[in-house]
Design an enzyme around this catalytic site. Structure first.
Site, PDB file in Angstrom:
ATOM      1  N   ASN A   7       0.865  -1.171   0.000  1.00 27.18           N
ATOM      2  CA  ASN A   7       0.000   0.000   0.000  1.00 27.18           C
ATOM      3  C   ASN A   7       0.913   1.235   0.000  1.00 27.18           C
ATOM      4  OD1 ASN A   7      -1.844   1.984   0.511  1.00 27.18           O
ATOM      5  ND2 ASN A   7      -2.643   1.087   2.413  1.00 27.18           N
ATOM      6  N   ARG A  88      -2.887  -2.013  -3.341  1.00 21.05           N
ATOM      7  CA  ARG A  88      -4.080  -1.212  -3.082  1.00 21.05           C
ATOM      8  C   ARG A  88      -4.035  -0.014  -4.026  1.00 21.05           C
ATOM      9  NH1 ARG A  88      -5.650   2.536   2.049  1.00 21.05           N
ATOM     10  NH2 ARG A  88      -7.725   2.999   1.307  1.00 21.05           N
ATOM     11  N   HIS A 177     -12.784   2.992   0.375  1.00 25.27           N
ATOM     12  CA  HIS A 177     -12.769   1.941   1.422  1.00 25.27           C
ATOM     13  C   HIS A 177     -13.561   0.700   0.983  1.00 25.27           C
ATOM     14  CE1 HIS A 177     -12.337   5.362   4.592  1.00 25.27           C
ATOM     15  NE2 HIS A 177     -11.146   4.843   4.345  1.00 25.27           N
ATOM     16  N   HIS A 205     -17.088   2.398   8.342  1.00 27.42           N
ATOM     17  CA  HIS A 205     -15.618   2.290   8.430  1.00 27.42           C
ATOM     18  C   HIS A 205     -15.111   3.582   9.070  1.00 27.42           C
ATOM     19  CE1 HIS A 205     -11.538   1.094   6.832  1.00 27.42           C
ATOM     20  NE2 HIS A 205     -11.362   2.386   7.085  1.00 27.42           N
ATOM     21  N   GLY A 207     -11.937   5.071  10.562  1.00 29.62           N
ATOM     22  CA  GLY A 207     -10.490   5.058  10.818  1.00 29.62           C
ATOM     23  C   GLY A 207      -9.989   6.484  10.780  1.00 29.62           C
ATOM     24  N   ARG A 238     -10.166  15.566   7.742  1.00 28.44           N
ATOM     25  CA  ARG A 238     -10.985  16.029   6.612  1.00 28.44           C
ATOM     26  C   ARG A 238     -12.334  16.543   7.083  1.00 28.44           C
ATOM     27  NH1 ARG A 238     -10.049  10.636   3.884  1.00 28.44           N
ATOM     28  NH2 ARG A 238      -7.968  10.808   2.980  1.00 28.44           N
ATOM     29  N   GLU A 381      -8.008  -5.083   5.344  1.00 26.42           N
ATOM     30  CA  GLU A 381      -8.030  -4.825   3.898  1.00 26.42           C
ATOM     31  C   GLU A 381      -6.914  -5.585   3.185  1.00 26.42           C
ATOM     32  OE1 GLU A 381      -8.362  -0.711   5.234  1.00 26.42           O
ATOM     33  OE2 GLU A 381      -9.392  -0.313   3.358  1.00 26.42           O
TER      34      GLU A 381
HETATM   35  P1  ADP Z   1      -6.422   4.179   8.766  1.00 26.09           P
HETATM   36  O1  ADP Z   1      -7.586   4.847   8.132  1.00 26.09           O
HETATM   37  O2  ADP Z   1      -5.147   4.963   8.677  1.00 26.09           O
HETATM   38  O3  ADP Z   1      -6.257   2.704   8.392  1.00 26.09           O
HETATM   39  P2  ADP Z   1      -7.117   3.166  11.404  1.00 26.09           P
HETATM   40  O4  ADP Z   1      -8.200   2.237  10.982  1.00 26.09           O
HETATM   41  O5  ADP Z   1      -5.863   2.584  11.926  1.00 26.09           O
HETATM   42  O6  ADP Z   1      -6.778   4.238  10.300  1.00 26.09           O
HETATM   43  O7  ADP Z   1      -7.748   4.150  12.514  1.00 26.09           O
HETATM   44  C1  ADP Z   1      -7.034   5.173  13.054  1.00 26.09           C
HETATM   45  C2  ADP Z   1      -7.900   5.868  14.111  1.00 26.09           C
HETATM   46  O8  ADP Z   1      -8.335   4.896  15.068  1.00 26.09           O
HETATM   47  C3  ADP Z   1      -7.153   6.940  14.873  1.00 26.09           C
HETATM   48  O9  ADP Z   1      -8.022   8.021  15.164  1.00 26.09           O
HETATM   49  C4  ADP Z   1      -6.779   6.217  16.161  1.00 26.09           C
HETATM   50  O10 ADP Z   1      -6.609   7.112  17.215  1.00 26.09           O
HETATM   51  C5  ADP Z   1      -8.002   5.345  16.364  1.00 26.09           C
HETATM   52  N1  ADP Z   1      -7.681   4.216  17.253  1.00 26.09           N
HETATM   53  C6  ADP Z   1      -6.930   3.136  16.973  1.00 26.09           C
HETATM   54  N2  ADP Z   1      -6.841   2.322  18.056  1.00 26.09           N
HETATM   55  C7  ADP Z   1      -7.555   2.913  19.037  1.00 26.09           C
HETATM   56  C8  ADP Z   1      -7.848   2.600  20.408  1.00 26.09           C
HETATM   57  N3  ADP Z   1      -7.391   1.486  20.968  1.00 26.09           N
HETATM   58  N4  ADP Z   1      -8.621   3.449  21.095  1.00 26.09           N
HETATM   59  C9  ADP Z   1      -9.088   4.586  20.538  1.00 26.09           C
HETATM   60  N5  ADP Z   1      -8.855   4.942  19.264  1.00 26.09           N
HETATM   61  C10 ADP Z   1      -8.096   4.133  18.524  1.00 26.09           C
END
Ligand code: ADP
Length: 397
Positions: A7, A88, A177, A205, A207, A238, A381
């Site tokens: 990726n 990806r 996504h 989703h 993240g 964003r 993913e």
């Molecule tokens: P990406 O879109 O980069 O793949 P992720 O799915 O890893 O992102 O999600 C990142 C987000 O999830 C961030 O805001 C991070 O702070 C939050 N996050 C990840 N683990 C935890 C956790 N254990 N508790 C709270 N928030 C979390």
């Protein structure tokens, strides 16, 4: 059979090596700060983590480093063991409704879409070209973020601007996504004992980027991201949905260029912009007593609820709502808040189950009496991309 999934971002490459069809992850790693004075390489094999500082100019050098490290650490005896490389690719335009084996035609089509995803596709393409050079014996496969959403009907993808812009430039909703939404929709059906095309599910989703999809009979019929990943839910940095009038107003008031506004809307807005503190949800939850942080989180949850409501109206009958990705998998507060007071619509969250569902656990968080079931389903993913790649390699043998 070993399958490598990569990726490529603008300044980083993430990769995972899988043993297929066992779906076993062998190693994962990341090279960060590509092109800067010092780059960082992290390789994780089971519980062992190896970190190195390097100087890496481009994606091509990265693949060389990744290949060498897999040999040096004894993970591979020869690079020929890698039978397939899955990439990806963020934007597949209208052309790709599934993963494909990469050939000259596919590369040409991805090149045509560079304008549509200037922050992502050029780097994805650089990774593909480097992998073809470095792993010439492997089958290269592209998995598109947009592919799952090619089933969205016109009524949901055409924007309210002169139709000629769609005809001329293909300006429309594409959605992203897709690999994650597809996996979560399929897995939700499996858990409920339903066929993959027999379920109506809303997949969330959440993240760093966040999007929400309405799946009717297992197929995407609407999704919150649009031409670019900027539309829809509030995200880490964003804006999500915003009146386009804000752009014209701010450009005039602040005397700033579209380029700068683009950066502000993509990198300095969302949870970070409102809270003034962070885009990391862990950090935000630790500071929830700060009113601006609380406001950012409230807006985040409010926006999810608004989308869930509108997608329930579109779907008519909903079997399930599923949460995934960093925030969706780990923050019970967000899941509870965004679905609270929806009992009249058939959604009842079980607080105890919800609190316990953290740390990549999979399961139901709704009460037995809840008409609509609510699940947490950890996404992966890369594994989905590895699976698609494996299928092509297997069919080729
Ligand atoms: P990406 O879109 O980069 O793949 P992720 O799915 O890893 O992102 O999600 C990142 C987000 O999830 C961030 O805001 C991070 O702070 C939050 N996050 C990840 N683990 C935890 C956790 N254990 N508790 C709270 N928030 C979390």
């Amino acid at each position: 059979m070993k399958i490598l999934v990569i990726n490529c971002g603008s300044s980083s490459i993430k990769f995972k090596l899988f043993e297929m069809p066992e779906e076993k992850q062998i190693v994962e790693g990341v090279i960060e700060k590509i092109g800067e004075e010092i780059s960082f390489f992290t390789l994780k094999k089971e519980n062992e983590i190896r970190k190195e500082e390097l100087k890496v100019k481009n994606h091509s050098e990265c693949l060389e480093i990744i290949g060498k490290s897999l040999l040096e650490t004894g993970v591979l005896k020869s690079l020929n063991e890698i039978k397939g490389v899955g990439h990806r690719v963020v934007h597949g335009g209208e052309g790709f409704d599934r993963s494909v084996v990469i050939d000259d035609f596919v590369i040409k089509r991805i090149e045509e879409y560079l304008d549509l995803a200037p922050l992502h596709n050029p780097h994805n393409l650089a990774g593909i070209k480097a992998a073809i050079k470095f792993f010439p014996e492997s089958i290269q496969v592209a998995a598109f973020d947009t592919a799952f959403h090619t089933t969205i009907p016109e009524v949901a993808y055409i924007y309210g601007i002169p139709y000629e812009f769609y005809e001329k430039y293909k300006v429309r909703r594409y959605g992203f996504h897709g690999t994650s939404h597809r996996y979560v929709a399929r897995r939700t059906a499996e858990i409920m004992g339903l066929g993959k095309y027999d379920i109506n599910v809303v997949t969330c989703h959440l993240g760093n980027g966040c999007s929400i999809t309405a799946c009717k009979n297992g197929k995407s019929v609407d999704t919150s991201m649009g031409l670019t990943p900027l539309e829809g839910l509030l995200m880490g940095t964003r804006t999500g949905d915003i009146d386009p009038g804000v752009i014209f107003y701010l450009a005039e008031k602040e005397g700033i260029s579209f380029d700068e506004l683009n950066k502000i809307f993509n990198k300095k807005s969302g949870l970070l912009g409102i809270s003034g503190l962070s885009n990391d949800f862990r950090n935000l939850m630790e500071n929830i007593e700060n009113p601006r942080v609380k406001l950012a989180i409230d807006i985040f949850c409010y926006r999810i609820k608004k989308y869930v409501g509108s997608y329930m109206a579109i779907l008519g009958k909903v079997d399930a709502i599923s949460f995934t990705a960093g925030i969706g998998e780990n923050v019970p507060y967000v899941r509870e808040k965004s679905l609270e007071n929806l009992e009249n619509f058939g959604i009842e969250i079980d607080k105890e189950k919800n609190e316990k569902m953290v740390g990549r656990k999979e399961g139901e968080i709704s009460k037995d009496s809840s008409k609509i079931k609510v699940f947490v389903i950890p996404t992966n993913e890369e594994l989905r991309i590895a699976f698609d790649t494996y299928q092509f390699v297997k069919n080729d043998e």
